[in-house]
Design an enzyme around this catalytic site. Structure first.
Site, PDB file in Angstrom:
ATOM      1  N   TYR A 138      86.645  33.897  99.765  1.00  0.00           N
ATOM      2  CA  TYR A 138      86.257  32.530  99.410  1.00  0.00           C
ATOM      3  C   TYR A 138      87.133  31.479 100.105  1.00  0.00           C
ATOM      4  O   TYR A 138      87.186  30.337  99.681  1.00  0.00           O
ATOM      5  CB  TYR A 138      86.368  32.317  97.888  1.00  0.00           C
ATOM      6  CG  TYR A 138      85.252  32.918  97.058  1.00  0.00           C
ATOM      7  CD1 TYR A 138      84.934  34.268  97.140  1.00  0.00           C
ATOM      8  CD2 TYR A 138      84.529  32.133  96.152  1.00  0.00           C
ATOM      9  CE1 TYR A 138      83.941  34.827  96.363  1.00  0.00           C
ATOM     10  CE2 TYR A 138      83.525  32.691  95.364  1.00  0.00           C
ATOM     11  CZ  TYR A 138      83.243  34.039  95.481  1.00  0.00           C
ATOM     12  OH  TYR A 138      82.256  34.593  94.688  1.00  0.00           O
ATOM     13  N   LYS A 189      89.610  48.088  99.370  1.00  0.00           N
ATOM     14  CA  LYS A 189      88.572  48.657 100.242  1.00  0.00           C
ATOM     15  C   LYS A 189      89.207  48.945 101.597  1.00  0.00           C
ATOM     16  O   LYS A 189      88.641  48.642 102.649  1.00  0.00           O
ATOM     17  CB  LYS A 189      87.376  47.691 100.341  1.00  0.00           C
ATOM     18  CG  LYS A 189      86.130  48.271 101.011  1.00  0.00           C
ATOM     19  CD  LYS A 189      85.485  49.415 100.251  1.00  0.00           C
ATOM     20  CE  LYS A 189      84.517  50.170 101.156  1.00  0.00           C
ATOM     21  NZ  LYS A 189      83.922  51.360 100.499  1.00  0.00           N
ATOM     22  N   ASP A 222      83.937  50.509  95.495  1.00  0.00           N
ATOM     23  CA  ASP A 222      82.654  51.162  95.198  1.00  0.00           C
ATOM     24  C   ASP A 222      82.844  52.235  94.120  1.00  0.00           C
ATOM     25  O   ASP A 222      82.094  52.306  93.138  1.00  0.00           O
ATOM     26  CB  ASP A 222      82.019  51.748  96.483  1.00  0.00           C
ATOM     27  CG  ASP A 222      83.000  52.553  97.337  1.00  0.00           C
ATOM     28  OD1 ASP A 222      84.226  52.463  97.100  1.00  0.00           O
ATOM     29  OD2 ASP A 222      82.544  53.284  98.237  1.00  0.00           O
ATOM     30  N   ASP A 246      84.687  39.107  91.584  1.00  0.00           N
ATOM     31  CA  ASP A 246      83.480  38.373  91.191  1.00  0.00           C
ATOM     32  C   ASP A 246      82.392  39.367  90.792  1.00  0.00           C
ATOM     33  O   ASP A 246      81.760  39.243  89.738  1.00  0.00           O
ATOM     34  CB  ASP A 246      83.011  37.510  92.370  1.00  0.00           C
ATOM     35  CG  ASP A 246      81.684  36.831  92.076  1.00  0.00           C
ATOM     36  OD1 ASP A 246      81.519  36.325  90.952  1.00  0.00           O
ATOM     37  OD2 ASP A 246      80.808  36.829  92.973  1.00  0.00           O
ATOM     38  N   ASP A 250      80.990  40.624  86.697  1.00  0.00           N
ATOM     39  CA  ASP A 250      79.622  40.600  86.161  1.00  0.00           C
ATOM     40  C   ASP A 250      79.265  41.962  85.565  1.00  0.00           C
ATOM     41  O   ASP A 250      78.646  42.045  84.501  1.00  0.00           O
ATOM     42  CB  ASP A 250      78.602  40.251  87.260  1.00  0.00           C
ATOM     43  CG  ASP A 250      78.253  38.767  87.281  1.00  0.00           C
ATOM     44  OD1 ASP A 250      79.131  37.963  86.899  1.00  0.00           O
ATOM     45  OD2 ASP A 250      77.119  38.414  87.679  1.00  0.00           O
TER      46      ASP A 250
HETATM   47  C1  IPM Z   1      81.835  33.260  89.005  1.00  0.00           C
HETATM   48  C2  IPM Z   1      80.590  32.763  89.651  1.00  0.00           C
HETATM   49  C3  IPM Z   1      80.886  31.903  90.859  1.00  0.00           C
HETATM   50  C4  IPM Z   1      81.706  32.668  91.851  1.00  0.00           C
HETATM   51  C5  IPM Z   1      79.611  31.363  91.486  1.00  0.00           C
HETATM   52  C6  IPM Z   1      78.922  30.379  90.568  1.00  0.00           C
HETATM   53  C7  IPM Z   1      79.813  30.794  92.836  1.00  0.00           C
HETATM   54  O1  IPM Z   1      79.751  33.815  89.976  1.00  0.00           O
HETATM   55  O2  IPM Z   1      82.640  32.447  88.543  1.00  0.00           O
HETATM   56  O3  IPM Z   1      82.015  34.463  88.920  1.00  0.00           O
HETATM   57  O4  IPM Z   1      81.204  33.480  92.612  1.00  0.00           O
HETATM   58  O5  IPM Z   1      82.907  32.469  91.878  1.00  0.00           O
HETATM   59 MG    MG Z   2      80.490  35.674  89.393  1.00  0.00          MG
END
Ligand code: IPM
Ligand code: MG
Length: 358
Positions: A138, A189, A222, A246, A250
Site C-alpha cells: 500500500y 511469502k 497461502d 488485509d 477478512d
Molecule cells: C480494510 C479494507 C481497506 C483496505 C479497503 C477499504 C481499501 O479492506 O480496512 O481492510 O484494504 O485496507
Molecule cells: Mg480489508
C-alpha cells in the site's frame, strides 16, 4: 474533569449509523464509570463532501484533528465515487501522515455467535492480527505510462524499509508477550518474493532474539489460510504485511461469524499523533439508511479506543456488555441471521452497561 477530545468522522453509508450508536454507548459508559468523559467533534468528511467540494476532506483537515486524543471513524466508499479516491482521499490520507503504522485486528467468537467452522465453538479461535499499515503493497509507489496504448505499463511496487519492518515486528512481539499464550506467527511469502519478504524474515529472526519468552513461527501466507481454517487453536498473535493482513483479516472475520462484528485500530504507538479506531465492515450501501447495520464492530473498536486512552476497566465493562447482548439471538442484526435493529442492539448494550456492577 477534562474530557477526552474525540474527532468523530462517520464518513459514508452505514458509517453514519454505527458511529452515532458508538457515541451513545461511549457517553453511557462515561456516565456509568464517572472519572472521565468525552467531547466529540463531528467532521462531515467523506463522499458527500467530495461531491460538494471535489476533495474528501479540507486542505487543513489534518491540522483540525491532530490534537484530538483519538479519531473515531465510520467507513468510506460510495457507489458513485471511485474507491481509490475515497480511500486515498480520507482513510489513507489520515493513516499515513499520522504514522498509524500498527493496525490491530482482534478476532474472537463472541457468545451467541456461530462460526462457519464445524467443531469450533469459541475458545479455539482467539487471535489478534497485526497488520503493517504504512508501507508494503500500500506504499503507493508505482505509476502508469503510455495509457491506452498497446505498450502501456503499470506498476505497483511493494516497498518495505528496514525501519518500517522492524517497528511492526517489534510491536507484534510485544503484543504477543502481553497475551497469555505468548505466541506469534509471522506471515511471509519469501519463497516467491525474494527481496523484501526475505528481509522481512531476517528482521523477524533478529527481533525474536529480544523476546526469548515468546514462541514464534513463520508461515507462508497461502498455507496460513489453511491453518486458520483447519487449526485455529494453533494461532494467537499474527503479524503480516499490509496486503496479506488485509486478506487474512477478512477470512478471520468470516470465521468468527460476521464482518459486522470485526473491529480495527490504527495505532501510532509513539503517540506523536492521534490513533484511529474503526469497524472493518465498510460503508455497506446496500443496507445504508435501513437502521439494520450491526453496531458491534464499532462498540468493539470503542473498547480498543478506551484501552488506548488508558481506560482499561471501562473497556472491559463495555466488552462485557457487548458479550451479554450478542449472547441473545433476539438481539442479532440481519448479518448474524437475526432481525434486530441497530437501535435495539445499542439500547440493549446501554442497558447492560447501566446494570453492570463489575
Ligand atoms: C480494510 C479494507 C481497506 C483496505 C479497503 C477499504 C481499501 O479492506 O480496512 O481492510 O484494504 O485496507
Ligand atoms: Mg480489508
Amino acid at each position: 474533569m477534562k474530557p477526552y477530545r474525540i474527532a468523530a468522522i462517520p464518513g459514508d453509508g452505514i458509517g453514519q449509523e454505527v458511529i452515532a450508536a458508538g457515541i451513545a454507548v461511549l457517553d453511557a459508559l462515561a456516565e456509568r464509570a464517572g472519572g472521565f468523559r468525552f467531547a466529540f467533534d463531528r467532521f462531515d468528511w467523506g463522499s458527500d463532501y467530495y461531491k460538494a467540494h471535489g476533495v474528501m476532506m479540507p486542505a487543513d483537515g489534518l491540522a483540525q484533528i491532530k490534537d484530538h486524543d483519538a479519531i473515531f471513524f465510520g467507513a468510506v466508499g460510495a457507489p458513485d465515487v471511485p474507491d481509490h479516491i475515497t480511500l486515498w482521499g480520507l482513510r489513507l490520507a489520515i493513516c499515513q501522515p499520522f504514522d498509524q503504522y500498527a493496525n490491530v485486528r482482534p478476532t474472537r467468537i463472541l457468545p451467541g455467535i456461530t462460526s462457519p467452522l464445524r467443531h469450533v465453538t469459541g475458545p479455539e479461535l482467539d487471535w489478534v492480527i497485526v497488520r503493517e499499515n504504512s508501507e508494503g503493497e500500500y506504499a503507493g509507489v508505482g505509476g502508469r505510462v503510455h495509457q491506452g496504448h498497446d505498450n502501456e505499463v503499470a506498476t505497483d511496487v511493494s516497498m518495505m524499509t528496514r525501519s518500517g519492518v522492524t517497528r511492526i515486528i517489534r510491536y507484534a512481539f510485544e503484543l504477543a508477550r502481553s497475551r497469555p499464550r505468548k505466541r506469534l506467527t509471522v506471515v511471509t511469502k519469501s519463497n516467491a518474493q525474494r527481496h523484501a519478504m526475505v528481509m522481512w524474515d531476517e528482521i523477524a529472526a533478529e527481533v525474536a532474539r529480544d523476546f526469548p519468552d515468546v514462541t514464534w513461527d513463520k508461515m507462508l501466507v497461502d498455507a496460513m489460510t489453511m491453518r486458520m481454517t483447519m487449526k485455529p487453536q494453533s494461532l494467537d498473535t499474527i503479524v503480516a504485511t499490509n496486503l496479506h493482513a488485509d486478506i487474512l483479516s477478512d477470512l478471520a472475520a468470516a470465521l468468527a461469524g460476521s464482518l459486522g462484528i470485526a473491529p480495527t485500530a490504527n495505532i501510532n504507538p509513539e503517540r506523536r499523533f492521534p490513533s484511529m479506531f474503526e469497524p472493518i465492515h465498510g460503508s455497506a450501501f446496500d443496507i445504508a439508511g435501513k437502521g439494520i447495520a450491526n453496531p458491534v464492530g464499532t462498540f468493539w473498536t470503542a473498547c480498543q479506543m478506551l484501552e488506548h486512552l488508558g481506560e482499561k476497566p471501562a473497556a472491559d465493562r463495555l466488552m462485557r456488555a457487548v458479550e451479554r447482548v450478542t449472547a441473545d439471538p433476539a438481539l442479532h442484526t440481519p448479518d448474524l441471521g437475526g432481525t434486530a435493529t441497530t437501535q435495539a442492539v445499542t439500547d440493549a448494550v446501554i442497558a447492560a452497561i447501566r446494570g453492570d456492577n463489575g
